[in-house]
Design an enzyme around this catalytic site. Structure first.
Site, PDB file in Angstrom:
ATOM      1  N   HIS A  97     -13.037   9.437   1.533  1.00 25.53           N
ATOM      2  CA  HIS A  97     -13.469   9.769   2.888  1.00 25.53           C
ATOM      3  C   HIS A  97     -13.920  11.228   2.920  1.00 25.53           C
ATOM      4  CE1 HIS A  97     -11.025   6.165   3.934  1.00 25.53           C
ATOM      5  NE2 HIS A  97     -11.957   6.026   4.848  1.00 25.53           N
TER       6      HIS A  97
ATOM      7  N   ASP B 123     -25.574   9.403   7.759  1.00 26.81           N
ATOM      8  CA  ASP B 123     -24.608   9.944   8.731  1.00 26.81           C
ATOM      9  C   ASP B 123     -23.551   8.913   9.106  1.00 26.81           C
ATOM     10  OD1 ASP B 123     -25.291  12.564   9.131  1.00 26.81           O
ATOM     11  OD2 ASP B 123     -26.564  12.175  10.883  1.00 26.81           O
TER      12      ASP B 123
ATOM     13  N   GLY C 217      -0.358   4.688  -1.540  1.00 27.84           N
ATOM     14  CA  GLY C 217      -1.577   5.334  -1.049  1.00 27.84           C
ATOM     15  C   GLY C 217      -1.315   6.505  -0.109  1.00 27.84           C
ATOM     16  N   LEU C 218      -2.388   6.973   0.529  1.00 29.42           N
ATOM     17  CA  LEU C 218      -2.324   8.121   1.444  1.00 29.42           C
ATOM     18  C   LEU C 218      -1.289   7.898   2.557  1.00 29.42           C
ATOM     19  CD1 LEU C 218      -3.521  10.646   2.990  1.00 29.42           C
ATOM     20  CD2 LEU C 218      -5.285   9.089   3.865  1.00 29.42           C
TER      21      LEU C 218
ATOM     22  N   ASN D 152      -9.555   8.462  11.713  1.00 23.16           N
ATOM     23  CA  ASN D 152      -9.650   8.905  10.305  1.00 23.16           C
ATOM     24  C   ASN D 152      -8.383   9.655   9.897  1.00 23.16           C
ATOM     25  OD1 ASN D 152     -12.325   8.277  11.161  1.00 23.16           O
ATOM     26  ND2 ASN D 152     -13.110   9.405   9.402  1.00 23.16           N
ATOM     27  N   VAL D 153      -7.856   9.295   8.734  1.00 24.45           N
ATOM     28  CA  VAL D 153      -6.599   9.883   8.250  1.00 24.45           C
ATOM     29  C   VAL D 153      -6.906  10.825   7.086  1.00 24.45           C
ATOM     30  CG1 VAL D 153      -4.250   9.322   7.467  1.00 24.45           C
ATOM     31  CG2 VAL D 153      -5.592   7.590   8.697  1.00 24.45           C
TER      32      VAL D 153
ATOM     33  N   ARG E 295     -15.809  12.851  14.725  1.00 25.44           N
ATOM     34  CA  ARG E 295     -14.671  12.021  14.330  1.00 25.44           C
ATOM     35  C   ARG E 295     -13.374  12.613  14.889  1.00 25.44           C
ATOM     36  NH1 ARG E 295     -18.409   9.390  12.950  1.00 25.44           N
ATOM     37  NH2 ARG E 295     -18.895   8.447  10.929  1.00 25.44           N
TER      38      ARG E 295
ATOM     39  N   GLY F 207       0.830  -1.214   0.000  1.00 27.04           N
ATOM     40  CA  GLY F 207       0.000   0.000   0.000  1.00 27.04           C
ATOM     41  C   GLY F 207       0.854   1.250   0.000  1.00 27.04           C
TER      42      GLY F 207
ATOM     43  N   TYR G   4     -15.711  -4.389   5.715  1.00 29.90           N
ATOM     44  CA  TYR G   4     -14.368  -3.875   6.013  1.00 29.90           C
ATOM     45  C   TYR G   4     -13.997  -4.190   7.466  1.00 29.90           C
ATOM     46  CZ  TYR G   4     -10.893  -0.041   6.677  1.00 29.90           C
ATOM     47  OH  TYR G   4      -9.783   0.722   6.955  1.00 29.90           O
TER      48      TYR G   4
HETATM   49  P1  NAP Z   1      -5.339   4.301  -0.017  1.00 28.32           P
HETATM   50  O1  NAP Z   1      -4.801   5.677  -0.144  1.00 28.32           O
HETATM   51  O2  NAP Z   1      -6.612   3.965  -0.708  1.00 28.32           O
HETATM   52  O3  NAP Z   1      -4.194   3.297  -0.505  1.00 28.32           O
HETATM   53  C1  NAP Z   1      -4.473   1.933  -0.614  1.00 28.32           C
HETATM   54  C2  NAP Z   1      -3.190   1.250  -0.993  1.00 28.32           C
HETATM   55  O4  NAP Z   1      -3.456  -0.167  -1.079  1.00 28.32           O
HETATM   56  C3  NAP Z   1      -2.657   1.683  -2.360  1.00 28.32           C
HETATM   57  O5  NAP Z   1      -1.255   1.695  -2.296  1.00 28.32           O
HETATM   58  C4  NAP Z   1      -3.141   0.573  -3.275  1.00 28.32           C
HETATM   59  O6  NAP Z   1      -2.310   0.399  -4.419  1.00 28.32           O
HETATM   60  C5  NAP Z   1      -3.000  -0.611  -2.355  1.00 28.32           C
HETATM   61  N1  NAP Z   1      -3.836  -1.737  -2.767  1.00 28.32           N
HETATM   62  C6  NAP Z   1      -5.193  -1.789  -2.820  1.00 28.32           C
HETATM   63  N2  NAP Z   1      -5.591  -2.983  -3.292  1.00 28.32           N
HETATM   64  C7  NAP Z   1      -4.457  -3.692  -3.540  1.00 28.32           C
HETATM   65  C8  NAP Z   1      -4.201  -4.982  -4.051  1.00 28.32           C
HETATM   66  N3  NAP Z   1      -5.211  -5.812  -4.403  1.00 28.32           N
HETATM   67  N4  NAP Z   1      -2.926  -5.383  -4.191  1.00 28.32           N
HETATM   68  C9  NAP Z   1      -1.907  -4.570  -3.845  1.00 28.32           C
HETATM   69  N5  NAP Z   1      -2.072  -3.337  -3.349  1.00 28.32           N
HETATM   70  C10 NAP Z   1      -3.346  -2.903  -3.198  1.00 28.32           C
HETATM   71  O7  NAP Z   1      -5.535   3.889   1.500  1.00 28.32           O
HETATM   72  P2  NAP Z   1      -4.908   4.532   2.825  1.00 28.32           P
HETATM   73  O8  NAP Z   1      -5.914   5.504   3.324  1.00 28.32           O
HETATM   74  O9  NAP Z   1      -3.506   4.926   2.606  1.00 28.32           O
HETATM   75  O10 NAP Z   1      -4.983   3.281   3.797  1.00 28.32           O
HETATM   76  C11 NAP Z   1      -3.829   2.598   4.225  1.00 28.32           C
HETATM   77  C12 NAP Z   1      -4.210   1.703   5.391  1.00 28.32           C
HETATM   78  O11 NAP Z   1      -4.700   2.517   6.442  1.00 28.32           O
HETATM   79  C13 NAP Z   1      -5.315   0.713   5.041  1.00 28.32           C
HETATM   80  O12 NAP Z   1      -5.021  -0.536   5.602  1.00 28.32           O
HETATM   81  C14 NAP Z   1      -6.543   1.326   5.692  1.00 28.32           C
HETATM   82  O13 NAP Z   1      -7.490   0.339   6.024  1.00 28.32           O
HETATM   83  C15 NAP Z   1      -5.951   2.009   6.901  1.00 28.32           C
HETATM   84  N6  NAP Z   1      -6.723   3.128   7.450  1.00 28.32           N
HETATM   85  C16 NAP Z   1      -7.050   4.193   6.661  1.00 28.32           C
HETATM   86  C17 NAP Z   1      -7.782   5.230   7.209  1.00 28.32           C
HETATM   87  C18 NAP Z   1      -8.192   6.437   6.398  1.00 28.32           C
HETATM   88  O14 NAP Z   1      -8.929   7.295   6.927  1.00 28.32           O
HETATM   89  N7  NAP Z   1      -7.754   6.576   5.158  1.00 28.32           N
HETATM   90  C19 NAP Z   1      -8.168   5.186   8.562  1.00 28.32           C
HETATM   91  C20 NAP Z   1      -7.784   4.095   9.328  1.00 28.32           C
HETATM   92  C21 NAP Z   1      -7.060   3.070   8.757  1.00 28.32           C
HETATM   93  P3  NAP Z   1      -2.581   1.207  -5.793  1.00 28.32           P
HETATM   94  O15 NAP Z   1      -2.198   2.631  -5.527  1.00 28.32           O
HETATM   95  O16 NAP Z   1      -1.689   0.585  -6.778  1.00 28.32           O
HETATM   96  O17 NAP Z   1      -4.033   1.048  -6.092  1.00 28.32           O
HETATM   97  P1  GDP Z   2     -16.313   7.053   8.371  1.00 34.51           P
HETATM   98  O1  GDP Z   2     -15.622   7.882   9.388  1.00 34.51           O
HETATM   99  O2  GDP Z   2     -15.760   5.679   8.268  1.00 34.51           O
HETATM  100  O3  GDP Z   2     -17.801   7.069   8.566  1.00 34.51           O
HETATM  101  O4  GDP Z   2     -15.998   7.628   6.951  1.00 34.51           O
HETATM  102  P2  GDP Z   2     -16.042   9.026   6.196  1.00 34.51           P
HETATM  103  O5  GDP Z   2     -14.720   9.645   6.165  1.00 34.51           O
HETATM  104  O6  GDP Z   2     -16.663   8.682   4.896  1.00 34.51           O
HETATM  105  O7  GDP Z   2     -16.941  10.042   7.055  1.00 34.51           O
HETATM  106  C1  GDP Z   2     -18.284   9.951   7.013  1.00 34.51           C
HETATM  107  C2  GDP Z   2     -18.983  11.087   7.713  1.00 34.51           C
HETATM  108  O8  GDP Z   2     -18.835  12.303   6.943  1.00 34.51           O
HETATM  109  C3  GDP Z   2     -20.472  10.744   7.723  1.00 34.51           C
HETATM  110  O9  GDP Z   2     -21.081  11.346   8.836  1.00 34.51           O
HETATM  111  C4  GDP Z   2     -20.942  11.397   6.423  1.00 34.51           C
HETATM  112  O10 GDP Z   2     -22.339  11.673   6.449  1.00 34.51           O
HETATM  113  C5  GDP Z   2     -20.110  12.683   6.410  1.00 34.51           C
HETATM  114  N1  GDP Z   2     -19.923  13.256   5.065  1.00 34.51           N
HETATM  115  C6  GDP Z   2     -20.363  14.477   4.665  1.00 34.51           C
HETATM  116  N2  GDP Z   2     -20.088  14.708   3.380  1.00 34.51           N
HETATM  117  C7  GDP Z   2     -19.421  13.601   2.947  1.00 34.51           C
HETATM  118  C8  GDP Z   2     -18.861  13.238   1.681  1.00 34.51           C
HETATM  119  O11 GDP Z   2     -18.921  13.960   0.696  1.00 34.51           O
HETATM  120  N3  GDP Z   2     -18.233  12.024   1.613  1.00 34.51           N
HETATM  121  C9  GDP Z   2     -18.143  11.190   2.693  1.00 34.51           C
HETATM  122  N4  GDP Z   2     -17.490  10.034   2.567  1.00 34.51           N
HETATM  123  N5  GDP Z   2     -18.691  11.497   3.894  1.00 34.51           N
HETATM  124  C10 GDP Z   2     -19.318  12.680   4.015  1.00 34.51           C
END
Ligand code: NAP
Ligand code: GDP
Length: 325
Positions: free
Chosen positions: A189, A281, A15-16, A175-176, A219, A12, A146
């Site tokens: 997100h 929500d 990604g972000l 949340n990131v 959040r 990953g 998930y």
């Molecule tokens: P992201 O930006 O969507 O990045 C996802 C990464 O996973 C990308 O590098 C993607 O590669 C790779 N990936 C997806 N499917 C794959 C597959 N089948 N084989 C190989 N690589 C694959 O996600 P992120 O937000 O950085 O999340 C990273 C971790 O943090 C995840 O485990 C997520 O569950 C966790 N997390 C995220 C958040 C959040 O708010 N974003 C919060 C809590 C935990 P490609 O770029 O090549 O598609």
């Molecule tokens: P969660 O924290 O896993 O629920 O994920 P999200 O980052 O998608 O946050 C969701 C919260 O933001 C919910 O309360 C949604 O109703 C609100 N929200 C408001 N506008 C948006 C939007 O454009 N996209 C998403 N994903 N959520 C939104």
């Protein structure tokens, strides 16, 4: 970490969170930090290997022979993407996690840090949530696929520790957000989705800006570059199999309405924010305690939320061509 030749594979890595870790690693390299002198870092995306596939996963490990793995790869998305694809979230993430952890075992990886999320905790719970509560009841229905798949990482980690003495652990970020996020309106997100729509509203001079849902859910948000620094600390210093929550403090939790206000301010938008209450929500709140982090890693400073939002908005403005939309 051993004194020499640590090879860290980041799944990953495109990604972000992966790109944030790369930024911090590059920063450490640029100042010749002592920490990094015995580490080689490899950042992989799905083009390097589709980790849903066992053969491709093993080929990746055969190629790099990592000693350490930061396992981030996952199917990831915001509330609305989860609601529409619970089955895919479960199956894809179960397959990825099974393959990565089994390959880590097979290739003798000495430590794996995988990623859970505060949104996988029980919906019906007491607050604040802590690390002992991962399996204490059903998750919110909106993202059950998930959540259950992520919870199984903890089951695998315990199993590999008990049966084989492995050091596979997990972190639990809130949340990131930050540079390199997924700014897609459908899959993103809340922060990247709102940044993208605010950009359009400002560009087109729209008089109102619509936030989905009531704006009342709450959040905790961590800036990706702060999370990246915490990941490096976990990799180098945290040696328990038990998960550890990586979140800002409980008092930094905020409403989605406040998030929208912060993005409005970062853009200097003059219009009105309106709420589309016909949209979901999701979970009302998932307030997590970072007490364990605070007790083990004293003095860690998080970037102030408004600074991090402004940096994210600036990144989006400067990098729209390459951003995921
Ligand atoms: P992201 O930006 O969507 O990045 C996802 C990464 O996973 C990308 O590098 C993607 O590669 C790779 N990936 C997806 N499917 C794959 C597959 N089948 N084989 C190989 N690589 C694959 O996600 P992120 O937000 O950085 O999340 C990273 C971790 O943090 C995840 O485990 C997520 O569950 C966790 N997390 C995220 C958040 C959040 O708010 N974003 C919060 C809590 C935990 P490609 O770029 O090549 O598609
Ligand atoms: P969660 O924290 O896993 O629920 O994920 P999200 O980052 O998608 O946050 C969701 C919260 O933001 C919910 O309360 C949604 O109703 C609100 N929200 C408001 N506008 C948006 C939007 O454009 N996209 C998403 N994903 N959520 C939104």
């Amino acid at each position: 970490m051993s004194a020499t030749n640590n090879i860290v594979l980041v799944t990953g890595g495109t990604g972000l969170v992966g790109q944030a870790i790369k930024t911090i690693v590059d920063k450490e390299k640029s100042i010749n930090s002592k920490c990094i002198s015995n580490e080689t870092w490899i950042f992989c995306g799905s083009k390097d290997a589709d980790l849903r596939d066992k053969g491709q996963t093993e080929a990746l490990f055969e190629k790099h022979h990592p000693t350490h793995v930061i396992h981030l790869a996952a199917m990831v998305g915001g509330l609305f993407h989860n609601m529409a694809h619970n089955l895919d979230f479960f199956r894809e993430n179960m397959a990825i996690n099974e393959n990565v952890l089994q390959a880590s075992f097979k290739y003798g990886v000495s430590k794996v840090v995988s990623c859970l999320s505060t949104c996988i905790f029980p919906d019906n719970t007491t607050y604040p949530i802590d690390e002992t509560m991962v399996h204490n009841g059903p998750p919110h229905n909106s993202n059950f696929g998930y959540s259950y798949a992520k919870r199984m990482i903890d089951v695998l980690n315990r199993g590999y520790a008990e049966q084989h003495g492995c050091r596979f652990t997990s972190v639990v970020p809130c949340n990131v957000f930050g540079p390199h996020d997924n700014f897609s309106a459908a899959a993103g997100h809340v922060i990247p989705a709102l940044v993208r729509r605010m950009h359009a509203a400002v560009t087109r001079g729209e008089p109102t800006f619509t936030v989905l849902g009531s704006g009342r859910p709450r959040r905790q948000f961590v800036y990706s570059l702060d999370l990246a620094r915490l990941f490096l600390w976990v990799l180098r210093e945290y040696d328990s199999v038990e998960p550890i929550i990586l979140s800002v403090d409980e008092q930094d939790e905020m409403s989605i309405g406040q998030v929208a206000e912060a993005i409005k301010k970062a853009y200097g938008y003059q219009g009105d924010i309106v709420f589309d209450t016909s949209k979901a929500d999701g979970q009302y709140k998932k307030t997590a305690s970072n007490k364990k982090l605070r007790s083990l890693h004293k003095g860690f400073q998080f970037t102030p939320f408004h600074t991090a939002i402004q940096d994210t908005v600036n990144w989006f403005k400067d990098n729209r061509d390459q951003a995921r939309l």
